[in-house]
Design an enzyme around this catalytic site. Structure first.
Site, short mmCIF file in Angstrom:
data_model
loop_
_atom_site.label_atom_id
_atom_site.label_comp_id
_atom_site.label_asym_id
_atom_site.label_seq_id
_atom_site.Cartn_x
_atom_site.Cartn_y
_atom_site.Cartn_z
N LEU A 50 0.82 -1.21 0.00
CA LEU A 50 0.00 0.00 0.00
C LEU A 50 0.85 1.26 0.00
CD1 LEU A 50 -2.76 -1.06 2.57
CD2 LEU A 50 -2.86 -1.13 0.07
N GLY A 51 2.08 1.13 0.48
CA GLY A 51 2.94 2.31 0.50
C GLY A 51 4.03 2.19 1.54
N GLY A 53 5.47 3.53 4.95
CA GLY A 53 5.11 4.26 6.16
C GLY A 53 6.32 4.98 6.71
N PHE A 55 8.12 4.26 9.30
CA PHE A 55 9.21 3.42 9.79
C PHE A 55 9.18 2.03 9.16
CE2 PHE A 55 8.66 6.75 12.85
CZ PHE A 55 9.95 7.11 13.16
N GLY A 56 8.69 1.94 7.95
CA GLY A 56 8.65 0.66 7.27
C GLY A 56 7.65 0.71 6.13
N VAL A 58 3.82 -0.68 4.38
CA VAL A 58 2.46 -1.07 4.75
C VAL A 58 1.87 -1.90 3.61
CG1 VAL A 58 0.18 -0.27 5.45
CG2 VAL A 58 2.20 1.07 6.06
N LYS A 71 1.50 -3.36 8.97
CA LYS A 71 2.62 -2.41 9.01
C LYS A 71 3.87 -3.19 9.39
CE LYS A 71 1.98 1.59 10.95
NZ LYS A 71 2.23 2.57 9.86
N ASP A 161 2.73 11.67 18.05
CA ASP A 161 3.06 11.82 16.62
C ASP A 161 1.79 12.07 15.81
OD1 ASP A 161 4.52 11.95 14.31
OD2 ASP A 161 4.93 9.79 14.18
N ASN A 166 -0.61 10.12 9.91
CA ASN A 166 -1.01 9.12 10.91
C ASN A 166 -2.51 9.14 11.20
OD1 ASN A 166 1.57 8.06 11.23
ND2 ASN A 166 2.13 9.63 12.72
#
Length: 307
Positions: A50-51, A53, A55-56, A58, A71, A161, A166
């Site tokens: 999906l894309g 994120g 920090f990683g 998704v 995630k 955050d 988010n």
């Protein structure tokens, strides 16, 4: 005196039951089984990406034949033991405007399994709808986020955050706050993704989203719910500018120097932002954190904005 045969039978039966119970305990006490939320990686079937994120990556996935979001976290960004402690709290948070945590996989890389929101992040959603949203739509986004944050505030929980990236968008104009709790356990690391470097900077032993973080949090490396209120003001700026980066004319060094000394972003002109909405931003960005509004009052104020 020897017990009677019936008494002996009762003693043996009781002793057998105790031994059997102990045996069953050790037979079924497998590693990880103490936490029903902790699952094996084989339980998740990854689908399309999906894309990227913060920090990683998704992915869309399947868990128990249900579409979910998965995630994946870059190894080293958090201690799995610390995350599991935080996840215990996150599991108890249930609200229509908060993403529901479904399960976790603590093998590296960590998998965080949540409900799937089909329209992706609010940041991406805004960018492809420039000029197509009414002020009413933008106020509704902010009000739903404030509602979810009001619940966290009531639970004495801090997001750390809060930003458009988010917040996730579902069907029928539903907006949900995601990733609450993750910032508490993220560790400073040079292994940030290319996207993350746009938003986060290392400060001490933690990583901060500089342009969304209240000045006192940067200075003291300590967060309060009033820091989340500051971030909400930045999020409101993102909503009104269709996802524009905060402080668009300043570099990170200028933001770190000027904001603690009183600089505040001007009211967006293109696209247009109403004075009522800009006043809410300024209220969120008050220097004294105790002068900033609560999320409960923000939710009420947004519902009463003239559109």
């Amino acid at each position: 005196m020897m017990p009677m045969s019936g008494e002996l039978s009762l003693v043996l039966t009781f002793g057998t039951m105790v031994c059997l119970a102990i045996l069953l305990f050790f037979l079924f006490r497998q590693p990880g089984s103490a936490d029903p939320w902790k699952i094996n990686r084989s339980a998740i079937k990854l689908g399309k990406r999906l894309g990227e994120g913060s920090f990683g990556e998704v992915y869309q996935g399947l868990y128990n034949n249900t579409p979910v979001a998965v995630k994946t976290l870059i190894p080293g960004t958090m201690d799995p033991r610390d995350f599991l402690k935080e996840a215990q709290i996150m599991k108890t948070m249930q609200h229509p405007n908060l993403i529901q945590l479904l399960a976790v996989c603590t093998e590296q890389p960590i998998y965080i399994i949540t409900e799937l929101m089909k329209n992706g992040s609010l940041l991406d959603y805004l960018k492809v709808r420039v000029g197509r949203l009414r002020l009413y739509d933008q106020i509704e986004m902010a009000a739903q986020v404030a509602s979810g944050m009001d619940y966290l505030e009531m639970k004495n929980y801090i997001h750390r955050d809060l930003a458009a990236r988010n917040v996730l968008v579902g069907e029928n104009n539903v907006y949900k706050v995601a990733d609450f709790g993750l910032a508490r356990v993220l560790q400073a690391t040079p292994m940030l993704s290319s996207q993350s470097k746009l938003y986060y900077i290392p400060v001490g032993k933690a990583i901060f989203p500089l342009r969304w973080t209240a000045p006192e949090a940067i200075a003291n490396e300590r967060f309060t719910i009033k820091c989340d209120v500051w971030s909400f003001g930045i999020l409101l700026y993102e909503i009104m500018t269709y996802g524009k980066i905060p402080y668009p004319d300043l570099n990170n060094s200028q933001v770190k120097r000027m904001v603690p000394n009183g600089y505040r972003m001007p009211c967006p002109v293109d696209p247009y932002c109403s004075k009522d909405v800009y006043k809410i931003m300024l209220d969120c960005w008050k220097e004294n954190k105790h002068d900033r509004p609560t999320f409960r009052s923000l939710k009420i104020t947004l519902r009463n904005v003239r559109v």
